[in-house]
Design an enzyme around this catalytic site. Sequence first.
Site, PDB file in Angstrom:
ATOM      1  N   TRP A  95       5.933  -2.266  -4.685  1.00 36.84           N
ATOM      2  CA  TRP A  95       5.184  -1.371  -5.558  1.00 36.84           C
ATOM      3  C   TRP A  95       5.036  -1.977  -6.949  1.00 36.84           C
ATOM      4  CZ3 TRP A  95       5.692   1.263 -10.137  1.00 36.84           C
ATOM      5  CH2 TRP A  95       4.762   2.306 -10.372  1.00 36.84           C
ATOM      6  N   ARG A 153       1.134  15.206 -12.074  1.00 37.63           N
ATOM      7  CA  ARG A 153       0.338  14.214 -11.350  1.00 37.63           C
ATOM      8  C   ARG A 153      -0.275  14.752 -10.053  1.00 37.63           C
ATOM      9  NH1 ARG A 153       5.698  12.377 -11.374  1.00 37.63           N
ATOM     10  NH2 ARG A 153       6.787  12.246  -9.363  1.00 37.63           N
ATOM     11  N   GLU A 207       4.995  16.343  -5.701  1.00 38.18           N
ATOM     12  CA  GLU A 207       3.944  15.337  -5.759  1.00 38.18           C
ATOM     13  C   GLU A 207       2.849  15.681  -4.749  1.00 38.18           C
ATOM     14  OE1 GLU A 207       5.628  11.099  -6.827  1.00 38.18           O
ATOM     15  OE2 GLU A 207       6.357  11.667  -4.848  1.00 38.18           O
ATOM     16  N   MET A 261       0.857  -1.188   0.000  1.00 45.16           N
ATOM     17  CA  MET A 261       0.000   0.000   0.000  1.00 45.16           C
ATOM     18  C   MET A 261       0.885   1.227   0.000  1.00 45.16           C
ATOM     19  SD  MET A 261      -2.764   1.275   2.885  1.00 45.16           S
ATOM     20  CE  MET A 261      -1.563   1.137   4.196  1.00 45.16           C
ATOM     21  N   ASN A 262       0.456   2.304  -0.708  1.00 42.94           N
ATOM     22  CA  ASN A 262       1.158   3.579  -0.547  1.00 42.94           C
ATOM     23  C   ASN A 262       0.155   4.721  -0.394  1.00 42.94           C
ATOM     24  OD1 ASN A 262       1.500   2.632  -3.544  1.00 42.94           O
ATOM     25  ND2 ASN A 262       1.851   4.833  -3.772  1.00 42.94           N
ATOM     26  N   ASP A 263       0.127   5.704  -1.257  1.00 49.23           N
ATOM     27  CA  ASP A 263      -0.561   6.973  -1.005  1.00 49.23           C
ATOM     28  C   ASP A 263      -2.034   6.820  -0.604  1.00 49.23           C
ATOM     29  OD1 ASP A 263       1.769   7.461  -2.388  1.00 49.23           O
ATOM     30  OD2 ASP A 263       0.902   8.927  -3.755  1.00 49.23           O
TER      31      ASP A 263
END
Length: 538
Positions: free
Chosen positions: A44, A143, A198, A18-20
Amino acid sequence: MLSWQRTAFHFQPDKNWMNDPNGPVYYKEWYHFFYQYNPNDAVWGDIVWGHAVSRDMIHWLYLPIAMVPDQWYDANGVWTGSATILSDGQLVMLYTGSTNESVQVQNLAYPADPSDPLLLNWTKYDKNPVLSPPPGIHYRDFRDPTTAMLTSEGKWRISIGSKINKTGIALIYDTEDFKNFELKNGWLRAVQGTGMWECVDFYPVSSINDVGLDTSAYGDGVKHVVKVSLDDDRNDYYAIGSYDEKLASFLPDDVKNDVGIGLRYDYGNFYASKTFFDPSKQRRILWGWITEYDSECVDRTKSWASLQGIPRTVRLDRKTWSNLIQWPVEEVNSLRLRSSEFKDLKAKPGSVVPLQVETATQLDIVAEFEVDKEALETTLPESDTDYICESSGGASGRGALGPFGLLVLADAGLSEFTPLYFYVSKGLNGSLRTTFCSDQSRSSVATNVNKKVLGSVVPVFGGEKLSLRVLVDHSIVESFAQGGRTCVTSRVYPTRAIYGAAKLFVFNNATDATVTASIKVWQMNSAFIRPYHPETDT
């Protein structure tokens, strides 16, 4: 395998990467949390949008994957995005897609059934993408659209992170329908030398009271925050200042603490964060991704990687006027079980004092410390050199007025422990400066983990005791100093200080000062985080 590292009350998927945090939103009495997720591995890749719902942001129900990369415009990943609730209550989602040629574009999605409170199914706009990189912007540097704010002209305004050479920038777009966009002249903000921005976040905070504000709030009594995640150093920075709606630009109150070069949400492990406005309790909530400090090999062995920090309320510090206050959401208090209280403990120079608590792997700790006043007055000035956590040598480096604090996730023999400490410095002019640090250098005897000393200066006003709140959850330690003025999140991987072997201590490694500590410690229950069952969960 390595089961003692898995947390008990922090959100993480059942398995894999899991990330953002993505598109957090309160919708039809449910808190929705979407997140970057790899359903196939603990590293990832193959990124989709995971989805969970909660009534309180503590206990969570896993829902089916919300969006997958099934179109040319997101073939290489359904990346980070944000939710916006329109004036009529409709919900729209903008997200970044990585195309079949790895071009970063912005796409529109919306609930297939807006009446469904669980938002189980999503429809992608049939004419996506709605935005592509403008001239002068590299196709891989475009992004993470923000939540939209409504302007006085009735248009919706978003920002998207990018860079030009080494200058980080936040582009600004206006739209009436989320399908057609107008690029505004200039940038919301640009700062040289900061690199790619980001996960830009842009939101208002009240300068009048502690109530959270809707994202579109503007006018008297309102300051604005611009936050960016720096791809170059993987930290989240913010600045507080003034926003000019007509010019679509932001000016920080203190240019020395401009976006990307000054203040951070968290001086530890905390990245790609995202806020949302919670209308049910009139508060702004902050989510942050907590990464791993071990190896990909270990992550695959344990079959999961990364977690989310406990959601935090965020507001302007109306004492300093220069920073934000972050604090765990009040709902986490519902996990508190038995408590132990220790009042007016005297920790002499060079001492370590054990605290008799039960198992010390799931704790909520509230502590206050007072340095002996005579020592504060009589200690000779040291220097005007700032104490810097990262280069200090950690809790073993002794000074006249510090370090002192807590040893968490410690074993009885102190072969493993994580110090959380204050260090008070006395300058040549007699002024006092306080720093708060988290020292991971002795947190584990394991050699394949990252062990840093992290932290920053913390503002302290006359008459204030040094205060600290700590959430301990197996392999994560979240620290909030001085009511949340300075926050430090640590990932630690003890191999001996686990389960019933984990202990808690007060320590004082100052050479000249006795410290008085008053501490309350709660055992913490585990949160219920499990799959959704339609037959029983409503």
